[in-house]
Design a protein around this motif. Structure first.
Motif, mmCIF file in Angstrom:
data_model
loop_
_atom_site.group_PDB
_atom_site.id
_atom_site.type_symbol
_atom_site.label_atom_id
_atom_site.label_comp_id
_atom_site.label_asym_id
_atom_site.label_seq_id
_atom_site.Cartn_x
_atom_site.Cartn_y
_atom_site.Cartn_z
ATOM 1 N N ASN A 199 24.005 118.206 13.279
ATOM 2 C CA ASN A 199 22.776 118.853 13.728
ATOM 3 C C ASN A 199 23.118 120.275 14.177
ATOM 4 O OD1 ASN A 199 20.497 119.737 15.347
ATOM 5 N ND2 ASN A 199 19.786 117.622 15.272
ATOM 6 N N PRO A 200 22.931 121.286 13.311
ATOM 7 C CA PRO A 200 23.324 122.665 13.638
ATOM 8 C C PRO A 200 22.652 123.215 14.890
ATOM 9 C CG PRO A 200 22.937 122.438 11.283
ATOM 10 C CD PRO A 200 22.470 121.162 11.908
ATOM 11 N N THR A 201 21.376 122.872 15.112
ATOM 12 C CA THR A 201 20.679 123.392 16.286
ATOM 13 C C THR A 201 21.294 122.860 17.574
ATOM 14 O OG1 THR A 201 18.614 123.560 15.044
ATOM 15 C CG2 THR A 201 18.442 123.565 17.441
ATOM 16 N N LEU A 202 21.555 121.558 17.616
ATOM 17 C CA LEU A 202 22.192 120.975 18.787
ATOM 18 C C LEU A 202 23.601 121.521 18.985
ATOM 19 C CD1 LEU A 202 21.129 117.219 18.485
ATOM 20 C CD2 LEU A 202 20.278 118.902 20.116
ATOM 21 N N ALA A 203 24.321 121.719 17.901
ATOM 22 C CA ALA A 203 25.691 122.243 17.997
ATOM 23 C C ALA A 203 25.693 123.657 18.565
ATOM 24 C CB ALA A 203 26.358 122.212 16.623
ATOM 25 N N GLU A 204 24.747 124.466 18.125
ATOM 26 C CA GLU A 204 24.646 125.823 18.652
ATOM 27 C C GLU A 204 24.330 125.795 20.150
ATOM 28 O OE1 GLU A 204 22.228 130.004 17.768
ATOM 29 O OE2 GLU A 204 21.975 128.265 16.454
ATOM 30 N N GLY A 205 23.468 124.865 20.548
ATOM 31 C CA GLY A 205 23.168 124.712 21.970
ATOM 32 C C GLY A 205 24.384 124.293 22.773
ATOM 33 N N GLN A 206 25.223 123.426 22.195
ATOM 34 C CA GLN A 206 26.463 123.024 22.848
ATOM 35 C C GLN A 206 27.370 124.226 23.085
ATOM 36 O OE1 GLN A 206 28.082 119.225 23.252
ATOM 37 N NE2 GLN A 206 26.169 119.795 24.222
ATOM 38 N N VAL A 207 27.464 125.090 22.081
ATOM 39 C CA VAL A 207 28.312 126.282 22.203
ATOM 40 C C VAL A 207 27.794 127.193 23.308
ATOM 41 C CG1 VAL A 207 29.078 128.380 21.044
ATOM 42 C CG2 VAL A 207 29.114 126.196 19.823
ATOM 43 N N GLU A 208 26.491 127.442 23.321
ATOM 44 C CA GLU A 208 25.917 128.345 24.316
ATOM 45 C C GLU A 208 26.098 127.798 25.728
ATOM 46 O OE1 GLU A 208 21.948 128.733 22.919
ATOM 47 O OE2 GLU A 208 22.467 130.193 21.352
ATOM 48 N N GLY A 209 25.829 126.491 25.902
ATOM 49 C CA GLY A 209 26.010 125.893 27.220
ATOM 50 C C GLY A 209 27.460 125.877 27.654
ATOM 51 N N GLY A 210 28.366 125.557 26.733
ATOM 52 C CA GLY A 210 29.783 125.527 27.064
ATOM 53 C C GLY A 210 30.325 126.895 27.427
ATOM 54 N N CYS A 211 29.918 127.918 26.686
ATOM 55 C CA CYS A 211 30.367 129.276 26.988
ATOM 56 C C CYS A 211 29.877 129.726 28.363
ATOM 57 C CB CYS A 211 29.872 130.249 25.920
ATOM 58 S SG CYS A 211 30.737 130.128 24.333
ATOM 59 N N LEU A 212 28.638 129.383 28.700
ATOM 60 C CA LEU A 212 28.117 129.785 30.010
ATOM 61 C C LEU A 212 28.853 129.056 31.134
ATOM 62 C CD1 LEU A 212 26.069 131.710 31.205
ATOM 63 C CD2 LEU A 212 24.432 129.832 31.305
ATOM 64 N N MET A 213 29.221 127.798 30.901
ATOM 65 C CA MET A 213 30.041 127.091 31.889
ATOM 66 C C MET A 213 31.388 127.786 32.062
ATOM 67 S SD MET A 213 29.254 123.067 31.052
ATOM 68 C CE MET A 213 30.195 122.470 32.449
ATOM 69 N N GLY A 214 31.953 128.273 30.950
ATOM 70 C CA GLY A 214 33.207 129.012 31.024
ATOM 71 C C GLY A 214 33.074 130.311 31.792
ATOM 72 N N VAL A 215 31.914 130.959 31.664
ATOM 73 C CA VAL A 215 31.643 132.182 32.427
ATOM 74 C C VAL A 215 31.647 131.878 33.927
ATOM 75 C CG1 VAL A 215 29.889 133.921 32.951
ATOM 76 C CG2 VAL A 215 30.382 133.339 30.579
ATOM 77 N N GLY A 216 30.984 130.780 34.301
ATOM 78 C CA GLY A 216 30.970 130.394 35.710
ATOM 79 C C GLY A 216 32.363 130.107 36.236
ATOM 80 N N TYR A 217 33.167 129.419 35.429
ATOM 81 C CA TYR A 217 34.546 129.098 35.812
ATOM 82 C C TYR A 217 35.367 130.370 36.002
ATOM 83 C CZ TYR A 217 39.205 126.929 35.335
ATOM 84 O OH TYR A 217 40.495 126.508 35.527
ATOM 85 N N ALA A 218 35.152 131.350 35.128
ATOM 86 C CA ALA A 218 35.958 132.567 35.169
ATOM 87 C C ALA A 218 35.556 133.512 36.297
ATOM 88 C CB ALA A 218 35.860 133.298 33.828
ATOM 89 N N LEU A 219 34.254 133.632 36.566
ATOM 90 C CA LEU A 219 33.783 134.722 37.420
ATOM 91 C C LEU A 219 33.066 134.306 38.702
ATOM 92 C CD1 LEU A 219 32.346 137.141 34.694
ATOM 93 C CD2 LEU A 219 34.677 137.024 35.599
ATOM 94 N N MET A 220 32.591 133.070 38.818
ATOM 95 C CA MET A 220 31.682 132.759 39.927
ATOM 96 C C MET A 220 32.051 131.533 40.737
ATOM 97 S SD MET A 220 28.085 133.330 37.936
ATOM 98 C CE MET A 220 27.818 134.783 36.921
ATOM 99 N N GLU A 221 32.340 130.436 40.088
ATOM 100 C CA GLU A 221 32.392 129.147 40.786
ATOM 101 C C GLU A 221 33.697 128.980 41.567
ATOM 102 O OE1 GLU A 221 30.912 125.734 38.572
ATOM 103 O OE2 GLU A 221 30.232 127.103 36.998
ATOM 104 N N GLU A 222 33.536 128.698 42.868
ATOM 105 C CA GLU A 222 34.698 128.566 43.744
ATOM 106 C C GLU A 222 34.372 127.601 44.878
ATOM 107 O OE1 GLU A 222 37.995 131.492 45.765
ATOM 108 O OE2 GLU A 222 35.925 132.189 45.665
ATOM 109 N N VAL A 223 35.251 126.646 45.088
ATOM 110 C CA VAL A 223 35.104 125.700 46.189
ATOM 111 C C VAL A 223 35.863 126.245 47.391
ATOM 112 C CG1 VAL A 223 35.572 123.366 46.995
ATOM 113 C CG2 VAL A 223 34.837 123.736 44.643
ATOM 114 N N ASN A 224 35.141 126.498 48.478
ATOM 115 C CA ASN A 224 35.751 127.001 49.711
ATOM 116 C C ASN A 224 35.932 125.861 50.701
ATOM 117 O OD1 ASN A 224 35.747 129.777 48.899
ATOM 118 N ND2 ASN A 224 33.541 129.810 49.264
ATOM 119 N N LEU A 225 37.126 125.764 51.252
ATOM 120 C CA LEU A 225 37.462 124.668 52.162
ATOM 121 C C LEU A 225 37.735 125.185 53.573
ATOM 122 C CD1 LEU A 225 39.946 122.648 49.904
ATOM 123 C CD2 LEU A 225 37.529 122.175 50.288
#
Length: 309
Positions: A199-225
């Motif tokens: 399903n090309p449409t679903l696959a493209e959505g997977q890529v977009e969502g995964g890349c945005l998760m990677g953006v959060g991991y690289a630049l934003m998301e941080e657990v402070n203790l």
């Protein structure tokens, strides 16, 4: 001053539980007396489109009008275990189980009609159902698939820990503002080999969502203790990317057929997010000549690194 950088990263990812851990999926294909075929399969659809993929595999295998197939996946009392929606395994593992069940049921149907004939109406299926019952031909078939993996041999490191593998590469283009430390991502190009894309449409959505998760991991998301207790426990102070942070994402697929997969498909879910952060870090290095080994790369960390440099 704003400086532009481009970075690349690549990945390979073994789908499934791996390392010889039992990785099994089951499905059932059943002709109902109302002229439809139900696919009972415990595919957990967590936004990946797993239910749609199973439906596509079933309709193709059965050679049937798409409106005559129902995928039932929400009542565990009606189906057998198909494993978890994890390890990017559902399309490959559970898809193979659905294919197996539907192929066996279609073979049974072929005893009544020509094997190339399409099941095009509920009336036709009702007649087939009645004929099969009369001739004691099964109208319900179970499908099963088990991933072919083995544990790593401790002595020589050999073995077959995962199968199959999904491959990918990404290019990130960023702008780093050396006065504020802010990093803007202009574009991410993602190229993936996940076998045949069902399903090309679903696959493209997977890529977009995964890349945005990677953006959060690289630049934003941080657990402070603080003394072992998480300080930022909600989304007002644990920052994740939103639609406003979505860069331009271009996705491409290298559809190398996987001979053991359903219609040549492999898993895609998790592999698409893996190269994103490394590609962004390489792009930052290309822009300002500084390597970061701690995530996320916040404005404060960029300014501190520039000051040290």
């Amino acid at each position: 001053m704003k400086k532009k950088g481009i970075g690349y990263a690549s990945t390979f990812y073994g789908t499934g539980y791996g390392n010889g851990f039992p990785d099994e999926s089951r499905a059932t294909a059943k002709i109902e007396n109302n002229g439809t075929i139900n696919i009972y399969v415990e595919v957990s659809d967590v936004g990946s489109g797993g239910k749609s993929v199973m439906w596509q595999i079933a309709t193709k295998t059965l050679n049937i009008d798409e409106k005559l197939v129902n995928v039932i996946n929400t009542n565990t009392n009606s189906m057998k275990d198909s494993g978890t929606a994890a390890a990017s395994r559902q399309t490959y593992n559970t898809g193979n189980a659905v294919l197996n069940a539907c192929a066996k049921l279609r073979d049974n149907i072929n005893n009544v009609i020509n094997k190339t004939e399409k099941l095009s109406s509920s009336d036709k299926i009702k007649k087939i159902f009645q004929h099969m019952k009369k001739n004691n031909i099964s109208t319900c078939e179970d499908g099963y698939f088990k991933a072919n993996t083995s544990k790593i041999h401790e002595k020589d490191g050999q073995g077959n820990p995962y199968w199959p593998y999904t491959f990918g590469a990404q290019r990130a283009t960023v702008i780093v503002d050396t006065e504020t430390g802010k990093i803007d991502i202009l574009e991410i190009v993602s190229v993936n080999d996940a076998g045949k894309i069902i399903n090309p449409t679903l696959a493209e959505g997977q890529v977009e969502g995964g890349c945005l998760m990677g953006v959060g991991y690289a630049l934003m998301e941080e657990v402070n203790l603080n003394k072992g207790k998480i300080k930022n426990t909600n989304f007002s102070n644990y920052i994740i990317p939103t639609s406003m942070d979505m860069p331009n994402i271009k996705s491409y697929f290298v559809e190398e057929n996987e001979s053991t997969g359903p219609f040549g498909a492999k898993g895609l879910g998790e592999p698409v997010m893996l190269p994103t952060a490394p590609a962004i870090l390489n792009a930052i290095y290309d822009a300002i000549g500084i390597r970061f080994y701690e995530l996320p790369v916040t404005c404060e960390r960029v300014l501190a690194a520039l000051k040290r440099k």
